[in-house]
Design a protein around this motif. Sequence first.
Motif, PDB file in Angstrom:
ATOM      1  N   TRP A 231       0.864  -1.197  -0.031  1.00 54.33           N
ATOM      2  CA  TRP A 231       0.099   0.057   0.014  1.00 54.33           C
ATOM      3  C   TRP A 231       0.903   1.439   0.114  1.00 54.33           C
ATOM      4  O   TRP A 231       0.546   2.187   0.556  1.00 54.33           O
ATOM      5  N   ARG A 232       1.968   1.336  -0.921  1.00 55.96           N
ATOM      6  CA  ARG A 232       2.882   2.273  -0.757  1.00 55.96           C
ATOM      7  C   ARG A 232       2.177   3.762  -0.995  1.00 55.96           C
ATOM      8  O   ARG A 232       2.483   4.747  -0.828  1.00 55.96           O
ATOM      9  N   SER A 233       1.207   3.431  -2.333  1.00 58.72           N
ATOM     10  CA  SER A 233       0.573   4.717  -2.808  1.00 58.72           C
ATOM     11  C   SER A 233      -0.155   5.321  -1.628  1.00 58.72           C
ATOM     12  O   SER A 233      -0.457   6.540  -1.557  1.00 58.72           O
ATOM     13  N   VAL A 234      -0.934   4.589  -0.835  1.00 60.45           N
ATOM     14  CA  VAL A 234      -1.714   5.234   0.388  1.00 60.45           C
ATOM     15  C   VAL A 234      -0.869   5.703   1.387  1.00 60.45           C
ATOM     16  O   VAL A 234      -1.162   7.002   1.698  1.00 60.45           O
ATOM     17  N   ALA A 235       0.255   5.232   1.507  1.00 64.98           N
ATOM     18  CA  ALA A 235       1.187   5.957   2.359  1.00 64.98           C
ATOM     19  C   ALA A 235       1.605   7.109   2.234  1.00 64.98           C
ATOM     20  O   ALA A 235       1.799   8.384   2.523  1.00 64.98           O
ATOM     21  N   CYS A 236       1.954   7.241   0.646  1.00 63.40           N
ATOM     22  CA  CYS A 236       2.456   8.519   0.004  1.00 63.40           C
ATOM     23  C   CYS A 236       1.126   9.476   0.006  1.00 63.40           C
ATOM     24  O   CYS A 236       1.530  10.869   0.274  1.00 63.40           O
ATOM     25  N   TRP A 237       0.023   9.105  -0.275  1.00 63.76           N
ATOM     26  CA  TRP A 237      -1.137  10.176  -0.182  1.00 63.76           C
ATOM     27  C   TRP A 237      -1.001  10.859   1.450  1.00 63.76           C
ATOM     28  O   TRP A 237      -1.187  11.947   1.194  1.00 63.76           O
ATOM     29  N   TYR A 238      -0.802  10.087   2.485  1.00 59.47           N
ATOM     30  CA  TYR A 238      -0.806  10.562   3.655  1.00 59.47           C
ATOM     31  C   TYR A 238       0.610  11.390   3.731  1.00 59.47           C
ATOM     32  O   TYR A 238       0.661  12.377   4.311  1.00 59.47           O
ATOM     33  N   LEU A 239       1.690  11.248   2.997  1.00 62.69           N
ATOM     34  CA  LEU A 239       2.887  12.006   3.114  1.00 62.69           C
ATOM     35  C   LEU A 239       2.546  13.194   2.394  1.00 62.69           C
ATOM     36  O   LEU A 239       3.063  14.244   2.774  1.00 62.69           O
ATOM     37  N   TYR A 240       1.738  13.325   1.438  1.00 60.79           N
ATOM     38  CA  TYR A 240       1.309  14.733   0.704  1.00 60.79           C
ATOM     39  C   TYR A 240       0.519  15.393   1.642  1.00 60.79           C
ATOM     40  O   TYR A 240       0.552  16.672   1.744  1.00 60.79           O
ATOM     41  N   GLN A 241      -0.460  14.846   2.347  1.00 61.60           N
ATOM     42  CA  GLN A 241      -1.065  15.678   3.517  1.00 61.60           C
ATOM     43  C   GLN A 241      -0.077  16.205   4.467  1.00 61.60           C
ATOM     44  O   GLN A 241      -0.343  17.403   5.045  1.00 61.60           O
ATOM     45  N   TYR A 242       0.823  15.489   4.942  1.00 61.06           N
ATOM     46  CA  TYR A 242       1.903  15.897   5.793  1.00 61.06           C
ATOM     47  C   TYR A 242       2.641  16.994   5.452  1.00 61.06           C
ATOM     48  O   TYR A 242       2.775  18.087   5.897  1.00 61.06           O
ATOM     49  N   HIS A 243       2.975  17.099   4.096  1.00 56.92           N
ATOM     50  CA  HIS A 243       3.594  18.140   3.585  1.00 56.92           C
ATOM     51  C   HIS A 243       2.600  19.305   3.590  1.00 56.92           C
ATOM     52  O   HIS A 243       3.442  20.572   3.837  1.00 56.92           O
ATOM     53  N   GLY A 244       1.718  19.143   3.239  1.00 55.12           N
ATOM     54  CA  GLY A 244       0.727  20.270   3.241  1.00 55.12           C
ATOM     55  C   GLY A 244       0.176  21.060   4.747  1.00 55.12           C
ATOM     56  O   GLY A 244       0.502  22.299   4.922  1.00 55.12           O
ATOM     57  N   MET A 245       0.412  20.098   5.619  1.00 54.80           N
ATOM     58  CA  MET A 245       0.243  20.538   6.921  1.00 54.80           C
ATOM     59  C   MET A 245       1.548  21.311   7.413  1.00 54.80           C
ATOM     60  O   MET A 245       1.693  22.330   8.101  1.00 54.80           O
ATOM     61  N   GLN A 246       2.665  20.632   6.976  1.00 52.48           N
ATOM     62  CA  GLN A 246       4.299  21.144   7.323  1.00 52.48           C
ATOM     63  C   GLN A 246       4.175  22.636   6.592  1.00 52.48           C
ATOM     64  O   GLN A 246       4.975  23.469   7.239  1.00 52.48           O
ATOM     65  N   LYS A 247       3.590  22.740   5.530  1.00 52.08           N
ATOM     66  CA  LYS A 247       3.826  24.172   4.931  1.00 52.08           C
ATOM     67  C   LYS A 247       2.967  25.028   5.696  1.00 52.08           C
ATOM     68  O   LYS A 247       3.125  26.181   5.628  1.00 52.08           O
ATOM     69  N   ASN A 248       1.978  24.666   6.325  1.00 52.45           N
ATOM     70  CA  ASN A 248       1.096  25.337   6.977  1.00 52.45           C
ATOM     71  C   ASN A 248       1.587  25.282   8.620  1.00 52.45           C
ATOM     72  O   ASN A 248       1.009  25.954   9.588  1.00 52.45           O
ATOM     73  N   GLU A 249       2.778  25.014   8.806  1.00 52.13           N
ATOM     74  CA  GLU A 249       3.478  24.833  10.065  1.00 52.13           C
ATOM     75  C   GLU A 249       2.829  24.405  11.019  1.00 52.13           C
ATOM     76  O   GLU A 249       2.502  24.873  12.117  1.00 52.13           O
ATOM     77  N   ASP A 250       2.105  23.130  10.475  1.00 49.47           N
ATOM     78  CA  ASP A 250       1.034  22.417  11.491  1.00 49.47           C
ATOM     79  C   ASP A 250       1.410  21.092  11.650  1.00 49.47           C
ATOM     80  O   ASP A 250       0.397  20.379  11.559  1.00 49.47           O
ATOM     81  N   ALA A 251       2.587  20.606  10.945  1.00 50.60           N
ATOM     82  CA  ALA A 251       2.766  19.433  10.885  1.00 50.60           C
ATOM     83  C   ALA A 251       2.922  18.622  12.339  1.00 50.60           C
ATOM     84  O   ALA A 251       3.713  19.299  13.307  1.00 50.60           O
ATOM     85  N   PRO A 252       2.520  17.460  12.395  1.00 49.07           N
ATOM     86  CA  PRO A 252       2.959  16.642  13.650  1.00 49.07           C
ATOM     87  C   PRO A 252       4.330  16.247  13.815  1.00 49.07           C
ATOM     88  O   PRO A 252       4.709  16.106  12.988  1.00 49.07           O
ATOM     89  N   LYS A 253       4.893  16.408  14.821  1.00 52.86           N
ATOM     90  CA  LYS A 253       6.529  16.176  15.225  1.00 52.86           C
ATOM     91  C   LYS A 253       6.543  14.652  15.224  1.00 52.86           C
ATOM     92  O   LYS A 253       5.862  13.990  16.082  1.00 52.86           O
TER      93      LYS A 253
END
Length: 210
Positions: free
Chosen positions: A188-210
């Motif tokens: 399920w690497r595609s699904v993990a990558c989808w979540y990485l895109y979400q994380y990247h968006g949060m990071q750009k909003n300075e709202d990423a979980p550490k």
Amino acid sequence: MNMNKWHEAEQYLRGADSRIAGIMERAGPCELMPNEDGFSSLSNSIIGQQLSNHVANIIRNRFRKLFENDKPDPEVLLNLDDSILRSVGLSFQKIKYLRGLASWVESGELDFSALEKMTDEQAMQTLIQVHGIGRWTAEMYLLFTLNRPDLLPLGDAAIEAAMKRLYDLPEKDWKDPAIQIAEKWRPWRSVACWYLYQYHGMQKNEDAPK
């Protein structure tokens, strides 16, 4: 198509990788869904090459307005004058790529229904024969249009940034450890990558979980 399928993927990934599980808590269910038709999707990718998302989306919206019901059509595109395509913000190079893609589709050399029956690698090798489509564009098509479940597009800048930050990977030699980390996400690497895109968006909003 995939709500149940992705539910299984989410359960699997939650158990396989606590960091992906942490993003899931914030992002909710995976929303990967089959995209529009192949020509529109690949046109979008070509238009977006080497542009920011903001600029690419402006040009994509103008480009769509050239077609009936905002639906890009290869035959119509081949009959449009360069000056019209230039007026929506397309470079000469991208016009050449889009015309080439339209020719492949019109001639039947690129058959989107045939791509669906191919393995990931066969489909990618078919797509990259089209001038202007590289491996990244082919991977994005398989991921976001065909929703293939086990892709790992390490050539994607957002995936690179997300993996480096989430797993504290080195700036230079990061790909080998990234591939190793992703092994536990299979199939399920595609699904993990989808979540990485979400994380990247949060990071750009300075709202990423550490």
